[in-house]
Design an enzyme around this catalytic site. Structure first.
Site, mmCIF file in Angstrom:
data_model
loop_
_atom_site.group_PDB
_atom_site.id
_atom_site.type_symbol
_atom_site.label_atom_id
_atom_site.label_comp_id
_atom_site.label_asym_id
_atom_site.label_seq_id
_atom_site.Cartn_x
_atom_site.Cartn_y
_atom_site.Cartn_z
ATOM 1 N N GLY A 239 12.117 28.506 31.596
ATOM 2 C CA GLY A 239 11.450 28.160 32.845
ATOM 3 C C GLY A 239 12.094 27.106 33.714
ATOM 4 N N PRO A 274 15.951 29.402 27.571
ATOM 5 C CA PRO A 274 16.366 29.457 28.975
ATOM 6 C C PRO A 274 16.966 30.812 29.316
ATOM 7 C CG PRO A 274 18.049 28.345 27.689
ATOM 8 C CD PRO A 274 16.918 28.651 26.732
ATOM 9 N N GLY A 275 16.691 31.303 30.501
ATOM 10 C CA GLY A 275 17.292 32.554 30.961
ATOM 11 C C GLY A 275 17.999 32.310 32.283
ATOM 12 N N ARG A 276 17.180 32.125 33.312
ATOM 13 C CA ARG A 276 17.678 31.954 34.681
ATOM 14 C C ARG A 276 18.738 30.850 34.794
ATOM 15 N NH1 ARG A 276 14.299 33.000 39.170
ATOM 16 N NH2 ARG A 276 12.546 32.895 37.733
ATOM 17 N N ARG A 312 14.200 40.859 43.938
ATOM 18 C CA ARG A 312 13.570 39.528 44.029
ATOM 19 C C ARG A 312 13.081 39.167 45.442
ATOM 20 N NH1 ARG A 312 15.185 35.081 42.941
ATOM 21 N NH2 ARG A 312 13.418 34.456 41.701
ATOM 22 N N CYS A 344 14.130 53.379 51.977
ATOM 23 C CA CYS A 344 13.101 53.780 52.914
ATOM 24 C C CYS A 344 11.801 53.006 52.686
ATOM 25 C CB CYS A 344 12.878 55.273 52.725
ATOM 26 S SG CYS A 344 12.475 56.052 54.245
ATOM 27 N N TYR A 373 17.721 38.201 36.638
ATOM 28 C CA TYR A 373 16.672 39.067 37.176
ATOM 29 C C TYR A 373 17.188 39.895 38.359
ATOM 30 C CZ TYR A 373 14.138 35.845 34.201
ATOM 31 O OH TYR A 373 13.741 35.098 33.138
HETATM 32 N N1 LLP Z 1 10.500 32.780 27.531
HETATM 33 C C1 LLP Z 1 9.476 33.566 27.893
HETATM 34 C C2 LLP Z 1 8.381 33.801 26.941
HETATM 35 C C3 LLP Z 1 9.459 34.145 29.175
HETATM 36 O O1 LLP Z 1 8.442 34.903 29.539
HETATM 37 C C4 LLP Z 1 10.529 33.901 30.071
HETATM 38 C C5 LLP Z 1 10.552 34.514 31.408
HETATM 39 C C6 LLP Z 1 11.588 33.094 29.638
HETATM 40 C C7 LLP Z 1 11.540 32.532 28.368
HETATM 41 C C8 LLP Z 1 12.777 32.778 30.503
HETATM 42 O O2 LLP Z 1 12.417 32.087 31.653
HETATM 43 P P1 LLP Z 1 13.538 31.487 32.618
HETATM 44 O O3 LLP Z 1 14.254 30.390 31.861
HETATM 45 O O4 LLP Z 1 14.451 32.581 32.984
HETATM 46 O O5 LLP Z 1 12.771 30.981 33.768
HETATM 47 N N2 LLP Z 1 11.588 38.172 37.315
HETATM 48 C C9 LLP Z 1 11.210 36.819 37.681
HETATM 49 C C10 LLP Z 1 11.168 35.889 36.503
HETATM 50 C C11 LLP Z 1 10.277 36.357 35.378
HETATM 51 C C12 LLP Z 1 10.330 35.460 34.185
HETATM 52 C C13 LLP Z 1 9.654 36.089 33.021
HETATM 53 N N3 LLP Z 1 9.667 35.317 31.838
HETATM 54 C C14 LLP Z 1 12.153 36.318 38.767
HETATM 55 O O6 LLP Z 1 13.039 37.057 39.174
HETATM 56 O O7 LLP Z 1 11.998 35.198 39.255
#
Ligand code: LLP
Length: 420
Positions: A239, A274-276, A312, A344, A373
């Protein structure tokens, strides 16, 4: 910090001019920078150097197996939420013990697969799921290492579609009900309670909601331990936000300090997802201007990427920087235009009233911060094939997913006998 910079008047990914990639694979295409991925992962992992921490990269952000393998080789585990993501993580070489299986709706089949593989942790999001996991595990003669994902009812102050830690969201188990459920879990034959998990949302640019949620979780750990549960792990989710425009999110070090405040006194191992943060600014969407359409009140720049390629902006009104690959001299006049795709749908728009220099049809644009994403959320709407992904490393690049062909796309359809 990223490695997309202008050099000799042309935007490069590391040492490769983006125009060279466009020639090789066509447009639209996703382009990732390996050095940027590495730098982001390292910055995050190093912030936790003094703590007992495992970084489980959230595969949902970018699940290309080359990206997962790169991070796995740097020591990352994986946070997965489907059979597909689990198999990608395993296929890319993530050790099963470093995989956390999350998600609000796992099937019996997926649970069995995860147990078979020997994942390190399964996060439970409801009582029926807990019972199912215990059933499946006992039938296999195993005990599943689980954490209950609790919902702390904390507002993450992020976009409503990516906030997850409020009571009204579908995620997790109400934190007040958690102690009773832990008691039940402790008596189930197929369950070994190892920890508590929480994830309150994505793209957080302020530490306060993290601090609030973690404090509630720490309090819960105290209660659970007093009740005899051996809580040795805290999964604090992902997050942490990234700059898309002019946001100034907390640094990994500041975030790690908040984690340390909570986890330190408890003596728990922490899991971070972490992802994003790792992939967003390590990728761009490379697209070509098809037409510049002058209207009475608006100018539309029609590009060859659409909402099916990067959803997005449509889904979250997300702001992505858009820059021409051919650099303009400083002081070049700009005017407001809408950058739109060919799909479209009125919502197929990447930027509204965006100040950009005069653009020419045929020229390349980079939509920045598209490494998270982006490709993973692409669809084939309007029968547009899934676009390619390219990984750049220094002066080299490799196609890590080729463009889907129309034949592959059409080949998925099957005629019933009566229409053959
Ligand atoms: N852990 C869990 C349980 C999650 O649900 C998520 C993201 C993460 C970790 C990773 O979160 P991050 O570090 O990437 O913020 N599609 C949306 C974001 C959806 C996130 C879903 N869960 C976007 O494009 O902003």
């Amino acid at each position: 910090m990223d490695h997309f910079n202008y050099r000799d008047g042309a935007l490069h990914a590391e040492d490769v001019p983006l125009s060279r990639i466009a020639e090789a694979v066509g447009t639209p295409a996703y382009v990732y920078s390996q050095s940027t991925l590495e730098a982001h992962y390292r910055a995050f992992a190093e912030a936790f150097a003094g703590q007992k921490a495992t970084v489980c990269y959230a595969v949902k952000a970018n699940s290309n197996q080359a990206v997962i393998r790169l991070l796995a080789r740097m020591g990352a585990g994986a946070d997965v939420l489907s059979e597909g993501e689990l198999r990608r993580a395993l296929g890319a070489g993530v050790p099963a013990a470093k995989i956390v299986f999350s998600g609000v709706g796992k099937s019996r089949h997926e649970i069995a697969l995860a147990l078979e593989a020997g994942v390190g942790q399964i996060n439970i999001e409801s009582e029926p799921e807990l019972a199912l996991i215990s059933d499946v595990a006992s039938a296999m003669g195993k005990r599943a290492a689980v954490a209950l994902r609790v919902n702390p009812d904390v507002d993450a102050h992020t976009h409503e579609k990516i906030t997850t830690g409020r009571k009204e969201n579908k995620f997790g188990i109400d934190i007040d009900r958690a102690p009773a459920i832990y008691d039940r879990a402790g008596k189930m034959p197929g369950i070994e309670v190892v920890g508590v998990a929480v994830h309150i949302g994505s793209q957080l640019t302020d530490l306060t909601p993290f601090r609030d949620a973690f404090a509630l979780v720490a309090e819960l750990v105290g209660r659970l331990r007093a009740a005899g549960h051996d809580i040795r792990r805290l999964d604090l989710g992902g997050g942490l936000g990234v700059p898309y425009q002019d946001e100034v999110p907390p640094s990994p070090a500041e975030y790690a300090a908040v984690v340390k405040d909570v986890a330190g006194p408890l003596g728990v191992e922490v899991v971070l997802e972490p992802g994003r943060l790792i992939t967003a600014n390590a990728g761009i969407l490379l697209t070509r201007v098809l037409f510049v359409k002058e209207g009475d009140s608006k100018t539309f720049v029609v590009v060859d990427a659409g909402m099916n390629d990067l959803i997005r902006p449509t889904l979250y009104d997300a702001w992505h920087r858009i820059v021409p690959v051919a650099e303009r001299p400083r002081g070049t006049p700009e005017r407001p235009v809408d950058v739109v795709g060919p799909v479209c749908e009125t919502g197929d728009i990447f930027a509204r009233d965006r100040a950009l220099p005069v653009l020419n049809s045929g020229e390349l644009l980079a939509v920045r911060s598209a490494g998270a994403y982006g490709a993973v959320m692409a669809s084939t709407y309007n029968s547009r094939p899934l676009l390619p992904e390219v990984l750049v490393k220094g002066a080299s690049f490799a196609v890590i997913r080729p463009r889907q062909t129309i034949e592959e796309l059409m080949g998925l359809d099957v005629m019933p006998d009566w229409l053959a």
